[in-house]
Design an enzyme around this catalytic site. Structure first.
Site, short mmCIF file in Angstrom:
data_model
loop_
_atom_site.label_atom_id
_atom_site.label_comp_id
_atom_site.label_asym_id
_atom_site.label_seq_id
_atom_site.Cartn_x
_atom_site.Cartn_y
_atom_site.Cartn_z
N SER A 64 10.28 -7.24 -4.29
CA SER A 64 9.15 -8.02 -4.77
C SER A 64 8.77 -7.69 -6.21
O SER A 64 9.56 -7.88 -7.12
CB SER A 64 7.96 -7.82 -3.83
N ALA A 359 -6.24 -10.96 -3.07
CA ALA A 359 -6.62 -11.15 -4.47
C ALA A 359 -5.41 -11.16 -5.39
O ALA A 359 -5.44 -11.77 -6.46
CB ALA A 359 -7.59 -10.05 -4.90
N ASN A 360 -4.30 -10.54 -4.95
CA ASN A 360 -3.09 -10.50 -5.78
C ASN A 360 -2.35 -11.83 -5.82
O ASN A 360 -1.34 -11.96 -6.50
CB ASN A 360 -2.14 -9.39 -5.30
N PRO A 485 -7.73 5.47 1.92
CA PRO A 485 -6.52 6.20 1.53
C PRO A 485 -5.43 5.23 1.11
O PRO A 485 -5.29 4.14 1.68
CB PRO A 485 -6.13 6.94 2.82
N SER A 486 -4.67 5.61 0.11
CA SER A 486 -3.52 4.81 -0.30
C SER A 486 -2.49 4.79 0.82
O SER A 486 -2.37 5.74 1.60
CB SER A 486 -2.89 5.40 -1.57
N GLY A 487 -1.73 3.71 0.88
CA GLY A 487 -0.67 3.64 1.88
C GLY A 487 0.63 4.25 1.41
O GLY A 487 1.57 4.37 2.20
N THR A 488 0.71 4.65 0.13
CA THR A 488 2.00 5.09 -0.42
C THR A 488 1.98 6.44 -1.11
O THR A 488 3.03 7.02 -1.35
CB THR A 488 2.50 4.05 -1.43
N ARG A 493 -8.25 5.48 -3.00
CA ARG A 493 -8.64 4.38 -3.88
C ARG A 493 -10.14 4.15 -3.77
O ARG A 493 -10.68 4.08 -2.66
CB ARG A 493 -7.85 3.13 -3.56
#
EC number: 5.4.2.3
Length: 587
Positions: A64, A359-360, A485-488, A493
């Site tokens: 992506s 939103a992206n 928490p960030s997923g990566t 955040r």
């Protein structure tokens, strides 16, 4: 299952020692050189999933919006949806199994999911334009064939096109022809039919500048443009002829940096959009007369689409199920989901009409079979204005790719709506005003210490964090703040908004300090002071009571955007069918 052959082929696609990967919403993503074994094993898994569902399964090779050096893979379920959560776990387990454990893991999956190994299997494969994608696609094919599966390799496709192909194949062609040509013809026919109804108001000459992120979207849009050229002229930039994939261009770059992509000059009030690398996201933007950059992200795309559909529904069935205008303000309530488009898609499927967007810029609209039948019947039986509106609904349904968010499809939907409503890009942008907001990251030793509830808008652990956030929010007008928490990566955040940018900045900083202190922050304490590129815009819910503006947003529905929240909402639109069911829309 020929375990000996699987072991032999697996040795040709050996797993690097110590490499551990997690299958998420985006499938697997990492550096391309680490993915050969994963591709082979996902070919195996796709065959098992196909046998279990007795359906065609898709495998898409793409990363992506990631840099060109990366790659990835994800599986597509029978109706074009993301892979079922239980099979995400199987994917992770299979990808991380050591060579000596491969046979056991495959047998465990087959037994747990009651896979009939004698059942035929069919897998379709697509890939993006990355230099590594062709070779990695061959590894997928190796996995499919060693388990006895049949396959069709579509070659270069956008990710949404592969989702579309899977959906078509598993509905016996009722959704459309499972070919690239079929995709082009279905969408273009609907677009041309819609734009024939447009007046000459708004932007009389329909032209659009498109940044294709040096990705697959340029190739496919160029193949397709002659089908719809009578309704829209597109000028392609970052088309892959020079420049690297997603480098200083594409939807993610434009949204994150709040500026146009490299290689595109924009005149005042000129309408522009950007795809991401695999063409499943789209954002719009323009420069005003003073040269200021304006981003129109997924939130405003959802607003435009939802309001248009609402108007058509009212036109077709006014009086049948809308007894008074007071009902209009109740038609589009908002629902929130956890981060990730798969959660949005599943929420949308609960309703009769669902419009969802992150939103992206990743999103689409879903229509239940009952609604599609009702609209088709109305287009045949009603007269005059009602019939015309029903026919427009029929075409707009065909224009959406209901299998997945699709930049090409969404672009054509947006362009058709702007033409039909006679709206300029500035008028679209003026539908509501964003509240000032700020997004930050806090580095922590272990992001798992933070858990959330209420669609990730309320912290459950660590103890005292949510109370601290609540106290900080009380200090500022029109404010709220979230952490997740960030997923990566091991970061938390932080998102904050308030009545002014200064207040939003202060609130974000103070919440970051609370996270640092209560959630095991490491490194330097968060410091005040921000770069312009950190600022993103946030929807301010255009569907509250009265005309949408920054003061009409119900707090429980205002939702963060950008990287904090691939943050997602489900916005639903109601109306009633003859059976008094609710028609619902989601954003």
């Amino acid at each position: 299952m020929d375990l000996g052959a699987i072991t032999k082929y697996s040795a040709l696609h050996a797993k690097p020692n110590g490499l551990i990967l997690q299958y998420g919403t985006a499938g697997f993503r990492t550096k391309a050189e680490h993915l050969d074994h994963v591709m082979f094993r996902m070919g195996l898994l796709a065959v098992l999933r196909s046998k279990q569902t007795k359906s065609t399964i898709g495998v898409m090779v793409t990363a992506s919006h990631n840099p060109e050096e990366d790659n990835g893979v994800k599986l597509v379920d029978p109706l074009g949806e993301m892979l079922a959560p239980s099979w995400e776990e199987h994917a992770t387990c299979l990808a991380n199994a050591e060579e000596q454990d491969m046979q056991r893991v495959l047998i465990d999956i087959s037994e747990k999911e009651a896979v009939n190994l004698q059942q035929d299997a069919f897998v379709v494969i697509g890939r993006d334009t990355r230099p590594s994608s062709e070779k990695l696609s061959q590894s997928v094919i190796d996995g499919v064939t060693v388990l006895g599966g049949q396959f069709h390799d579509y070659g270069l496709l956008t990710t949404p096109q592969l989702h579309y192909m899977v959906y078509c194949r598993n509905t016996g062609g009722r959704y459309g022809k499972a070919t690239v040509e079929g995709y082009y013809q279905k969408l273009s026919k609907a677009f041309v039919e819609l734009t024939k109804q447009a007046s000459c108001s708004g932007d009389e000459y329909r032209s659009l500048k498109v940044d294709c992120a040096n990705g697959i979207g340029a190739l496919k849009l160029r193949e397709m443009e002659h089908y719809f050229s009578q309704g829209l002229s597109v000028q392609l930039f970052n088309d892959g002829s020079k420049g690297k994939l997603n480098h200083l261009c594409g939807a993610d770059f434009v949204k994150s940096h709040q500026k146009p992509p490299q290689g595109m000059e924009i005149k005042s009030n000129e309408r522009c959009c950007s795809f991401d690398g695999d063409a499943d996201r789209i954002v719009y933007y323009y420069h005003d007369a003073d040269g200021h950059f304006h981003l129109i992200d997924g939130d405003k795309i959802a607003t435009l689409i939802s309001s248009f559909l609402k108007e058509l529904l009212v036109e077709v069935w006014w009086g049948d199920w809308l007894p008074s205008k007071t009902r209009l303000r109740e038609i589009v309530p908002v629902y929130c989901t956890k981060t990730g488009v798969k959660h949005l898609h599943h929420k949308a499927q609960e309703f009769d009409i669902g419009v969802y967007f992150e939103a992206n810029g990743h999103g689409t609209a879903l229509f239940s079979t009952a609604v599609e039948m009702k609209i088709k019947q109305s287009a045949e039986q009603l007269e005059d204005k009602k019939r015309k509106a029903a026919k427009m609904l029929e075409n707009i349904i065909d224009l959406f790719n209901q299998a997945a968010g699709d930049a090409i499809s969404d672009m054509l939907v947006i362009e058709a709506i702007l033409a039909l409503k006679g709206l300029t890009v500035q008028q679209w942008d003026a539908l509501y005003t964003d509240l000032p907001n700020r997004q930050l990251k806090v580095q922590v030793a272990d992001r798992r210490v933070i858990s959330t509830t209420n669609a990730e808008r309320q912290a459950v652990t660590p103890p005292g964090l949510q109370e601290a956030i609540n106290d900080l929010v009380k200090k500022y007008k029109l404010s709220r703040a979230f952490v997740r928490p960030s997923g990566t990566e091991d970061v938390v955040r932080v998102y904050a908004e308030a009545d002014s940018q200064e207040s939003a900045d202060h609130l974000a900083h103070e919440v970051s300090l609370a996270v640092f202190q209560l959630a095991g922050g490491i490194g330097e304490r968060p410091q005040p002071g921000y770069k312009a590129a950190e600022t993103t815009h946030n929807i301010n819910n255009a569907f509250g009571p009265g005309t949408a503006n920054e003061h009409t947003v119900p707090k429980q529905c205002r939702d963060g955007s950008g990287s904090f929240a691939k943050e997602t909402r489900a916005l639903r639109m109601r109306s009633a069918l003859a059976s008094h069911r609710k028609l619902i829309m989601i954003n």
